[in-house]
Design a protein around this motif. Structure first.
Motif, PDB file in Angstrom:
ATOM      1  N   ILE A 256       2.610 -11.505   1.853  1.00 30.85           N
ATOM      2  CA  ILE A 256       2.505 -11.191   3.277  1.00 30.85           C
ATOM      3  C   ILE A 256       3.324 -12.227   4.039  1.00 30.85           C
ATOM      4  CG2 ILE A 256       0.961 -10.862   5.228  1.00 30.85           C
ATOM      5  CD1 ILE A 256       0.475  -8.868   2.962  1.00 30.85           C
ATOM      6  N   SER A 265      -1.878 -11.563  -1.100  1.00 31.11           N
ATOM      7  CA  SER A 265      -3.019 -10.657  -0.949  1.00 31.11           C
ATOM      8  C   SER A 265      -3.289  -9.982  -2.280  1.00 31.11           C
ATOM      9  CB  SER A 265      -2.716  -9.612   0.125  1.00 31.11           C
ATOM     10  OG  SER A 265      -3.677  -8.571   0.116  1.00 31.11           O
ATOM     11  N   GLN A 269      -4.746  -4.784   3.033  1.00 33.58           N
ATOM     12  CA  GLN A 269      -4.222  -5.191   4.330  1.00 33.58           C
ATOM     13  C   GLN A 269      -4.584  -4.073   5.309  1.00 33.58           C
ATOM     14  OE1 GLN A 269      -1.266  -4.504   1.944  1.00 33.58           O
ATOM     15  NE2 GLN A 269      -2.369  -6.045   0.757  1.00 33.58           N
ATOM     16  N   ILE A 457      -6.367  -9.364   6.114  1.00 34.87           N
ATOM     17  CA  ILE A 457      -5.765  -9.481   4.782  1.00 34.87           C
ATOM     18  C   ILE A 457      -6.871  -9.923   3.828  1.00 34.87           C
ATOM     19  CG2 ILE A 457      -3.974 -10.546   3.376  1.00 34.87           C
ATOM     20  CD1 ILE A 457      -2.867  -8.869   5.685  1.00 34.87           C
ATOM     21  N   ALA A 469       4.796  -6.719   4.086  1.00 32.04           N
ATOM     22  CA  ALA A 469       4.143  -6.830   2.785  1.00 32.04           C
ATOM     23  C   ALA A 469       5.081  -6.337   1.692  1.00 32.04           C
ATOM     24  CB  ALA A 469       2.848  -6.021   2.770  1.00 32.04           C
TER      25      ALA A 469
END
Length: 492
Positions: A256, A265, A269, A457, A469
């Motif tokens: 991210i 992540s 998201q 996130i 992303a």
């Protein structure tokens, strides 16, 4: 030497062991069968920890076998016994053996443990992180009561440490001795795994750290998405058993980027109603997982929209093709050397992978699909199938296919349609709903139009600003029951 002589030198597999004259123990395909004709004995305690109980004529699932050993005068088998609907407890059976029987019994014990653990690593070395503030603040007591006995019975080497402040797990993971532990076990919600992945990602040897160190979750928080996906349970004791028997599984991670920052992540998201339900209900954490439902209903009645600009690097944009991709990926032959190859590659390439598509501050890459977001109600990108209990939002999601599932829902749909979509999540029919726009993607960019709001996130709040992303196939490692899939029903 003849082939017959060669065969005679091979160890003879002995599935059935007879002890104490009246007891036979047989290793079956998936269970240990115990036939005990001795008179019943009263319950006893072993070392104040393991409940020792004599039972007659019963079977124990091999998956539930935690340990077996020969002591000075007994054969002792420890296993996880169902104690309630969603709980197991450590129990033992033990049988006296004579000195002359020990060698045969020890050989049989090795055979039992081999089949009980299969490909799983025995005696895992676990770094256990306990968040005493997460969820309802009961993580420490849940661990001691439900997980610690399971790890002890399985002869795991455990190092327990409490986290003392937000971000502490990042520091711990960043400075972790990789060769001292097989897995980091988080007693929390999904917040600690998020920190651990990012701590490993901050290291100079990030790729090696993320490939070598598995991350697991004991469900002690509100969402517990990692546990539901990896083990299919919200029970601490059943998750502890799954960690003991867990198999290393590669996991896609998502970079991210926001302005000059880059984080990792592992779960999701979100922007719009789901992010608002998650982060906008922090003041009612005492409600547990029910706060998400409450937050959804309140915001649904307002029919709020969250306008934004969205661009997606779509890889598969048709639901039927997504189903075909899922089926083909599940049917592929398993590469038994894949994990060792991944570790070798990671050791040769330290640091996080370079960003193929740049950051959110760069020009939009060519070939991305621009989507109208003026009336956006919900934007949700998932790297796992199950977000929390009863929310199997992405049944076609796989741990390491290099794709994330991106859902967009128009904010102008009626309240009735929105409520229906919410109820269909638990029914398994959410995937096929006509108002659900689903794409498999390798990257996306989202730019909010408002000045204030929430972006979530992995359940953590990040600055409310444009973000991009990009997925990295198999960058991380978790423990799962199967070693290949999530514990979620696939698309129908």
């Amino acid at each position: 030497m003849s082939s017959q002589d060669d065969a005679s030198q091979e160890p003879v597999r002995q599935d059935t062991l007879t002890v104490d004259q009246s007891v036979s123990l047989t290793i079956g395909t998936d269970s240990l069968l115990i036939l005990d004709d001795r008179p019943a004995k009263t319950d006893r305690r072993c070392c104040g920890l393991l409940q020792s109980k004599q039972e007659t004529n019963h079977s124990i699932s091999l998956y539930n076998i935690l340990g077996a050993e020969v002591t000075a005068s007994n054969l002792v088998i420890a296993y996880a016994q169902t104690a309630a609907k969603d709980d197991v407890s450590v129990t033992t059976v033990q049988y006296p053996i004579s000195e002359k029987e020990k060698r045969v019994v020890e050989t049989w014990v090795c055979q039992l443990l081999d089949v009980a653990y299969g490909k799983a690593l025995r005696g895992k070395r676990l770094k256990v992180l306990v968040n005493p503030f997460g969820g309802k603040g009961t993580a420490a007591s849940l661990y001691q009561r439900h997980a610690a006995p399971v790890f002890a019975a399985a002869k795991c080497q455990v190092d327990v440490q409490n986290t003392e402040y937000r971000g502490h797990a990042i520091e711990i993971a960043e400075n972790l001795d990789l060769d001292a532990y097989d897995a980091v076990v988080c007693c929390s919600g999904d917040g600690l795994p998020y920190e651990v992945f990012n701590g490993l990602g901050k290291r100079p040897d990030a790729r090696k750290a993320l490939a070598q160190t598995a991350v697991a979750l004991l469900p002690c928080g509100s969402g517990n998405g990692l546990t539901w996906n990896a083990f299919g349970t919200g029970s601490v004791s059943i998750a502890a058993l799954a960690i003991v028997k867990g198999l290393r599984t590669p996991l896609d991670l998502v970079s991210i980027s926001q302005k000059d920052s880059r984080t990792l992540s592992f779960l999701s998201q979100s922007f719009g109603i789901v992010a608002e339900c998650d982060l906008g209900t922090e003041n009612i954490r005492w409600m547990g997982a029910q706060r998400f439902t409450y937050g959804f209903l309140v915001r649904l009645m307002r029919q709020t929209i969250w306008p934004c600009d969205i661009a997606i690097k779509v890889e598969i944009g048709d639901k039927e093709r997504i189903k075909e991709h899922y089926a083909a990926w599940c049917a592929r032959p398993q590469d038994l050397e894949a994990d060792s190859k991944r570790l070798e590659i990671a050791a040769e390439s330290p640091g996080l992978p370079e960003l193929k598509y740049g950051t959110v501050t760069d020009e939009l890459p060519e070939g991305w699909e621009v989507i109208s977001g003026e009336t956006m109600g919900n934007f949700y990108a998932g790297n796992m199938a199950i977000m929390s209990k009863d929310t199997n939002m992405f049944p076609a999601t796989l741990p390491d296919d290099g794709l994330m599932d991106v859902v967009t829902i128009d904010g102008t749909v009626s309240r009735g349609t929105a409520l229906n979509m919410m109820t269909e999540i638990s029914s398994g029919r959410f995937f096929d709903m006509p108002d659900l726009n689903l794409r498999k993607a390798s990257a996306f960019r989202l730019v909010p139009h408002q000045n204030e709001g929430y972006i979530s996130i992995d359940g953590e709040r990040v600055p409310f600003e444009a973000f991009q992303a990009e997925i990295h196939q198999g960058l991380g490692t978790i423990l799962t029951k199967s070693g290949r899939f999530y514990e979620a029903e696939g698309p129908r």
